[in-house]
Scaffold this active site. Structure first.
Site, PDB file in Angstrom:
ATOM      1  N   GLU A 266      -2.126  -4.384   6.155  1.00  0.00           N
ATOM      2  CA  GLU A 266      -1.363  -3.816   5.027  1.00  0.00           C
ATOM      3  C   GLU A 266      -0.061  -3.309   5.619  1.00  0.00           C
ATOM      4  OE1 GLU A 266      -2.205  -4.125   2.077  1.00  0.00           O
ATOM      5  OE2 GLU A 266      -4.373  -4.346   2.097  1.00  0.00           O
ATOM      6  N   CYS A 300       4.038   2.417   0.747  1.00  0.00           N
ATOM      7  CA  CYS A 300       4.386   1.029   1.018  1.00  0.00           C
ATOM      8  C   CYS A 300       4.732   0.342  -0.291  1.00  0.00           C
ATOM      9  CB  CYS A 300       3.266   0.310   1.759  1.00  0.00           C
ATOM     10  SG  CYS A 300       1.710   0.439   0.944  1.00  0.00           S
TER      11      CYS A 300
HETATM   12  C1  UN1 Z   1       0.318   2.737   0.714  1.00  0.00           C
HETATM   13  O1  UN1 Z   1       1.444   3.184   0.466  1.00  0.00           O
HETATM   14  O2  UN1 Z   1      -0.009   2.462   1.909  1.00  0.00           O
HETATM   15  O3  UN1 Z   1      -0.474   1.698  -5.117  1.00  0.00           O
HETATM   16  C2  UN1 Z   1      -0.747   2.573  -0.269  1.00  0.00           C
HETATM   17  C3  UN1 Z   1      -0.209   2.778  -4.573  1.00  0.00           C
HETATM   18  C4  UN1 Z   1      -1.321   3.542  -3.928  1.00  0.00           C
HETATM   19  C5  UN1 Z   1      -1.564   3.053  -2.549  1.00  0.00           C
HETATM   20  C6  UN1 Z   1      -0.368   2.964  -1.672  1.00  0.00           C
HETATM   21  N1  UN1 Z   1      -2.516   3.411  -4.731  1.00  0.00           N
HETATM   22  O4  UN1 Z   1       0.926   3.233  -4.569  1.00  0.00           O
END
Ligand code: UN1
Length: 509
Positions: A266, A300
């Protein structure tokens, strides 16, 4: 320096003190590595000390974990689900206090801190149901008196390396599923969020202990690159789930692949929102604000690029600049705050460097653009008007910086969306079915998450989460992500006394 008595009482509620051991090794708290400080991003003051795990602690933990894996996989999946149900209950009982800890140590605002813990609880609920649905299929065999079926078996041990921005939810995505699938879990949390790693591990450990199960089923370490590398290299770990930058992810993947391990990545995102001429502008502006400024731009899934149709360009921009000016920046634990600090001093410096590159590449700052003079790592949410060709637009700047660009046609906007190395999340604002279906189809967004009329961030756990290209291709949480945590056995069973061969081959008969 440090914390008041009241604040230490709060830490004590989750089993933390001024000095903490950052290794859960064979069911015991043990750590012999270096002593580090957990720092409050709002003040850069120490919260508490943590002794990190050493490579020796890692080895000891892994020996026990490897033993525990034999026991854990022999427990029926629905019974493993019952353990995960109890973990969910334990988290529910501590939802607020754990959420507060996330907010304190990571710096995200309290509703998001609580939301993060809720995300693990949701994962527990999901995984409990899943523990009765790890179904294989029966496949028609071309041979008489033969049967083909798929059986799903545990991998053994799953390694989980998480990042500071979601210091426990991402552990939840991986661990809840890995556990019901029959795997032991080895977790390395982010080096700058060790208290969260310890608090969540304590809670898990209590559940295993209460059920007379080996604590080593869930082994956890606070530590840095050394422990991360040990996990990547460790042939006992069948699957390594890594969350972090594309650059580090590539290194992890190379090490894991070299030993024929599996990787679940990820990595960086560079997510865009497209606003079409027919969009509900109020809805779009609210969504952009949450997507670009939420978690101080450190998800992210944060929206970093905004493409506005030329006919509504100025209108949306004016509204957006207006709301940006009103956003309350401050202590993430305070009720009115919408934007907390960046996580570390280094993130603040990175923001400053990013802004000067933006300026040197012709970016025009419409609002924000500065760090805020304070003891903490506060910066201003920023909107930049910039050419889509500027190289900064292709990179992930981990902070609340939004690049705005104009487009004429949907095709052009989709091309801009797809023109970066990353491919995590994307969203379009429109009511037109033809635009919606084009967007989600083969000529649309090339991302793993393709939304309509909602922000790029804030995904539910029921879907598979992850992205394409430099985002790494991994899928975690819901849908059929669980299959990656298991080994598929394709079984062909002959219940007759003849030996017909596949493809009609006749061999020596
Ligand atoms: C991340 O930023 O690593 O969809 C995950 C989202 C959250 C998860 C983010 N449920 O923004």
């Amino acid at each position: 320096m440090g914390f008041s008595k009241k604040e230490y009482e709060f830490l004590a509620e989750i089993g933390l003190g001024p000095d903490n051991l950052g290794g859960y090794v064979n069911g015991e708290w043990k750590a012999t590595g270096s002593v580090i400080s957990s720092v409050n991003p709002s003040s850069n003051q120490m919260i508490a000390k943590v002794t990190e795990a050493s490579v020796q602690d890692y080895e000891e933990g892994m020996l026990a974990c490897n033993e525990a894996a034999k026991k854990w996989k022999s427990i029926p999946a629905p019974k493993r689900g019952e353990i995960v149900r109890q973990i969910g209950e334990a988290l529910r009982a501590k939802l607020d206090v754990l959420g507060r800890l996330v907010s304190l140590e990571m710096g995200k605002i309290l509703p998001e801190g609580i939301g993060e813990v809720q995300e693990i609880i949701d994962m527990c609920d999901y995984a409990v149901g899943l523990s009765r649905q790890l179904n294989g299929s029966i496949i028609p065999s071309e041979r008489p008196d033969h049967m083909m079926l798929e059986a799903w078996n545990p991998l053994g041990i799953v390694g989980v390396i998480t990042a500071f921005n979601f210091p426990c939810a991402v552990l939840g995505w991986n661990a809840c599923i890995a556990l019901v699938c029959g795997n032991c879990v080895v977790w390395k949390g982010a080096p700058t969020t060790p208290l969260i790693t310890i608090a969540v591990t304590k809670l898990m450990a209590e559940v295993f202990e209460k059920n007379n199960l080996p604590g080593a089923i869930f082994t956890s370490f606070c530590g840095g690159a050394e422990i991360g590398q040990a996990i990547a290299k460790d042939t006992r770990i069948a699957l390594v789930s890594f969350t972090g930058s594309s650059k580090v992810g590539m290194m992890v993947q190379q090490i894991v692949i070299e030993r024929f391990g599996k990787c679940l990545l990820e990595l960086s995102g560079n997510n865009a929102i497209i606003v079409m001429d027919d969009a509900d502008i109020k809805l779009a502006v609210r969504s952009i604000l949450f997507a670009a400024v939420g978690t101080a731009g450190q998800r992210c899934t944060t929206c970093r690029r905004l493409f506005l149709h030329e006919s509504i360009y100025q209108k949306v921009l004016d509204q957006l600049v207006g709301v940006y000016k009103q956003v309350k920046i401050g202590d993430p634990l305070e009720k009115e705050t919408l934007v907390g600090p960046l996580h570390t001093r280094a993130s603040r410096e990175n923001f400053e460097k990013g802004i000067s590159s933006i300026k040197s590449q012709g970016g025009k700052i419409l609002v924000g653009g500065s760090v805020i003079d304070s003891d903490g790592n506060f910066v201003q949410p920023t909107i930049v008007e910039i050419s889509p060709d500027a190289s900064v637009v292709k990179e992930e700047l981990f902070g609340p910086v939004l690049y705005v660009m104009k487009f004429k046609t949907l095709e052009e906007a989709i091309e801009m969306n797809n023109s970066v190395p990353q491919g995590l999340s994307s969203s379009i604002f429109t009511r037109r079915p033809e635009a919606i279906f084009k967007w989600i189809g083969p000529h649309g967004s090339d991302c793993g998450i393709v939304n309509v009329n909602i922000p790029t961030n804030g995904a539910e756990i029921g879907g598979a989460f992850g992205g394409e290209k430099a985002t790494g291709g991994g899928r975690e949480a819901g849908s059929d992500s669980w299959k990656q945590y298991m080994r598929r056995s394709t079984c062909t069973i002959n219940y007759g006394s003849e030996l017909p061969l596949a493809q009609g081959i006749s061999f020596g008969s």
